[in-house]
Enzyme design. Structure first.
Site, PDB file in Angstrom:
ATOM      1  N   ASP A 159       0.721  -1.348  -0.002  1.00 19.20           N
ATOM      2  CA  ASP A 159      -0.065  -0.036  -0.002  1.00 19.20           C
ATOM      3  C   ASP A 159       0.898   1.419  -0.103  1.00 19.20           C
ATOM      4  O   ASP A 159       2.120   1.111   0.471  1.00 19.20           O
ATOM      5  CB  ASP A 159      -0.791   0.007   1.104  1.00 19.20           C
ATOM      6  N   THR A 181      -1.631  -1.616  14.741  1.00 10.24           N
ATOM      7  CA  THR A 181      -2.473  -0.689  14.238  1.00 10.24           C
ATOM      8  C   THR A 181      -2.193   0.554  14.425  1.00 10.24           C
ATOM      9  O   THR A 181      -1.801   0.892  15.579  1.00 10.24           O
ATOM     10  CB  THR A 181      -4.097  -1.162  14.158  1.00 10.24           C
ATOM     11  N   MET A 214      -8.963   7.378   8.796  1.00  8.75           N
ATOM     12  CA  MET A 214      -9.585   8.007   7.432  1.00  8.75           C
ATOM     13  C   MET A 214     -10.379   9.203   7.840  1.00  8.75           C
ATOM     14  O   MET A 214     -11.382   9.287   7.333  1.00  8.75           O
ATOM     15  CB  MET A 214      -9.935   7.143   6.527  1.00  8.75           C
ATOM     16  N   GLY A 255      -0.228  -0.737   9.209  1.00  6.32           N
ATOM     17  CA  GLY A 255      -0.769  -1.081  10.398  1.00  6.32           C
ATOM     18  C   GLY A 255      -0.972  -2.662  10.338  1.00  6.32           C
ATOM     19  O   GLY A 255      -0.252  -3.279  10.199  1.00  6.32           O
ATOM     20  N   ASP A 256      -2.344  -2.844  10.808  1.00  2.00           N
ATOM     21  CA  ASP A 256      -2.655  -4.303  10.710  1.00  2.00           C
ATOM     22  C   ASP A 256      -3.696  -4.619   9.773  1.00  2.00           C
ATOM     23  O   ASP A 256      -4.359  -3.798   9.374  1.00  2.00           O
ATOM     24  CB  ASP A 256      -3.604  -4.439  11.914  1.00  2.00           C
ATOM     25  N   LYS A 295      -2.952   2.468  -2.286  1.00  2.00           N
ATOM     26  CA  LYS A 295      -4.276   2.398  -1.981  1.00  2.00           C
ATOM     27  C   LYS A 295      -4.494   3.257  -0.864  1.00  2.00           C
ATOM     28  O   LYS A 295      -5.226   3.389   0.040  1.00  2.00           O
ATOM     29  CB  LYS A 295      -4.758   1.119  -1.694  1.00  2.00           C
TER      30      LYS A 295
END
Ligand code: SAH
Length: 463
Positions: free
Chosen positions: A249, A332, A384, A303-304, A271
């Site tokens: 990512d 995370t 987010m 993260g996770d 992403k």
């Protein structure tokens, strides 16, 4: 990197050194490891240097250096331990086209001699650009104890066998062959039966590897943590170490990607948030395709992987294609972020539950149980949540949340540019907009940093 490490071909080349004292001798001891022709120029050679000359280990010119002495030299060392004399000889050597090093004078040198761990033909060169010689020595000492003396012998004999190994297809099979030689049967054969046993060992191993059936591909769905490579799990680190293909990512940091093998194929599936990104079905297809080619694939997620990671879609694709996979959890963003403000995700007497929520979902701003969240003491980690800050603030206030509820925004968690911005629900906007966040950020609703000083400072700065 101000100095780029390379290994220079010096066999049969001339290396000229000007100087005859301790500094000169220290360099010469190192240069004796090479197959270069050594020329020492000094009017006052140490008796040891004279002896080395008599033994034919170097050519001695017993006078001060003059023009023409460095013509044709690949490298030149100024080791007179005298600034003026070193500057003079370095100027001659530079004019005559040699690469110049002046001992203990980084600024006027064109190259540095690194600290070396010598297991010829395996050589480890350690450089700190002059910043920390102590560190270079410590790393050298560490590697000296870790790399067996037999490594050089194994590598020398292994090199003569490289052509025979061409029968194995390039990639994992060939790599597995060499790995099991260098870290398994090779050292064992050498220890038990000496150097003569090495070639037969290689032959047996090659036969076994030719007969072995093709290895099936495998996918590790790996959590890369919030960015700091030290926050990777050991299992994640091991998976990255052996990956043929890494599909990552955009939030995965370059420091972590650096850990992958140099030959690994690295694919940015980018992403992040709502920027241009590879379509999920395209990513699924890529993962499947590489695994079907027999590759060891690491799907690396920030993260996770199980938190807002679209993991299930990838798993479904793998199961449909009947590809083996494992999930390697990661830290995370909420875990790392809460640690950075000195708080706990849950606390007895304050909140016995914590929610991980997203500001956005596929339909736009995400809806949540606002009434429940608005109750005193609730804690939520909002992923987010940059663009949706005003929406979240409005919904919570509408459902009766206290405007004084602490809110903390943490950008670039665990990275060198981490920022902590403490505010309140009432001031979330405009604080969020004024903060001009450029990195990933997580927002804690219901938590203030433990350190009150951070809080007041940040409030002044951004509110
Ligand atoms: N799987 C990831 C989350 C992916 S969603 C995890 O477990 O952390 C992407 C969101 O995660 C970002 O918008 C941001 O809210 C958060 N995030 C990820 N890495 C972050 C970091 N280093 N610092 C702050 N927030 C981060």
């Amino acid at each position: 990197m101000q100095h780029f490490p390379i290994f220079l071909a010096v066999a049969g080349q001339t290396i000229v050194l000007s100087g005859g004292g301790d500094a000169a001798m220290a360099k010469l001891r190192l240069l004796f490891k090479t197959e270069a022709k050594l020329v020492v120029i000094t009017p006052s050679p140490n008796p040891e240097i004279t002896r080395w000359a008599a033994q034919g280990k170097l050519s001695l010119i017993a006078r001060t250096m003059q023009s023409g002495d460095a013509v044709g030299a690949a490298l030149f060392y100024g080791a007179n331990e005298d600034d003026a004399e070193d500057a003079r000889v370095a100027a001659i050597a530079t004019t005559e086209g040699a690469l110049v090093n002046i001992v203990d004078n980084l600024a006027d040198s064109q190259f540095i001699t690194p600290a070396i761990v010598d297991r010829d033909p395996v050589t480890v060169a350690i450089g700190t650009e002059g910043a920390a010689p102590v560190l270079a020595r410590a790393i050298k000492a560490d590697l000296e104890t870790r790399l067996p003396q037999s490594l050089g012998t194994l590598a020398r004999i292994g090199k003569t066998f490289r052509h025979a190994v061409d029968v194995l297809p390039l990639g994992r099979k060939r790599r597995d062959f060499w790995a099991s030689f260098y870290f398994g049967s090779g050292p064992k054969a050498l220890e038990e039966n000496g150097a003569a046993a090495i070639i037969p060992t290689l032959e047996t191993l090659l036969d076994q590897q030719i007969m072995a059936s093709d290895v099936a591909g495998h996918v590790d769905l790996v959590g890369a943590g919030p960015g700091d490579p030290e926050l990777l799990t050991l299992k994640a680190r091991n998976a990255i170490d052996k990956a043929d293909v890494v599909i990552h990512d955009r939030l995965v940091t370059s420091e972590i990607l650096e850990l992958a093998r140099r030959e690994a194929i690295i694919i940015d599936a980018g992403k992040e948030g709502f920027g241009p990104s590879m379509d999920q079905s395209h990513i699924d297809a890529l993962i499947v395709e590489h695994a079907q080619n027999g590759h060891q694939v690491v799907r690396l997620k920030a993260g996770d992987p199980t938190v807002f990671g679209r993991l299930d879609e990838e798993i479904a694709a793998l199961e449909t294609a009947d590809i083996s996979y494992s999930i390697i959890p990661g830290i995370t963003a909420a875990s790392a972020a809460v640690a950075s403000i000195g708080q706990s995700l849950t606390k007895r007497g304050r909140n016995s539950a914590v929610r991980l929520i997203t500001g956005h979902d596929t339909k736009g701003y995400a809806d949540h149980d606002w009434a429940a969240l608005a109750a005193p003491g609730e804690v939520a980690a909002i992923y987010m949540g940059k663009k949706s800050a005003r929406f979240i603030q409005g919904r919570l206030l509408m459902h009766g949340a206290d405007i004084a509820t602490p809110v903390t925004i943490i950008e670039n968690v665990s990275r060198t540019d981490q920022r902590i911005i403490a505010t309140t629900l009432g001031a979330l906007e405009p604080t969020m907009s004024n903060a001009n966040l450029t990195g990933p950020a997580i927002t804690f609703y219901g938590l203030a940093p433990r350190d009150a000083a951070t809080q007041s400072l940040s409030l002044k700065e951004f509110a």
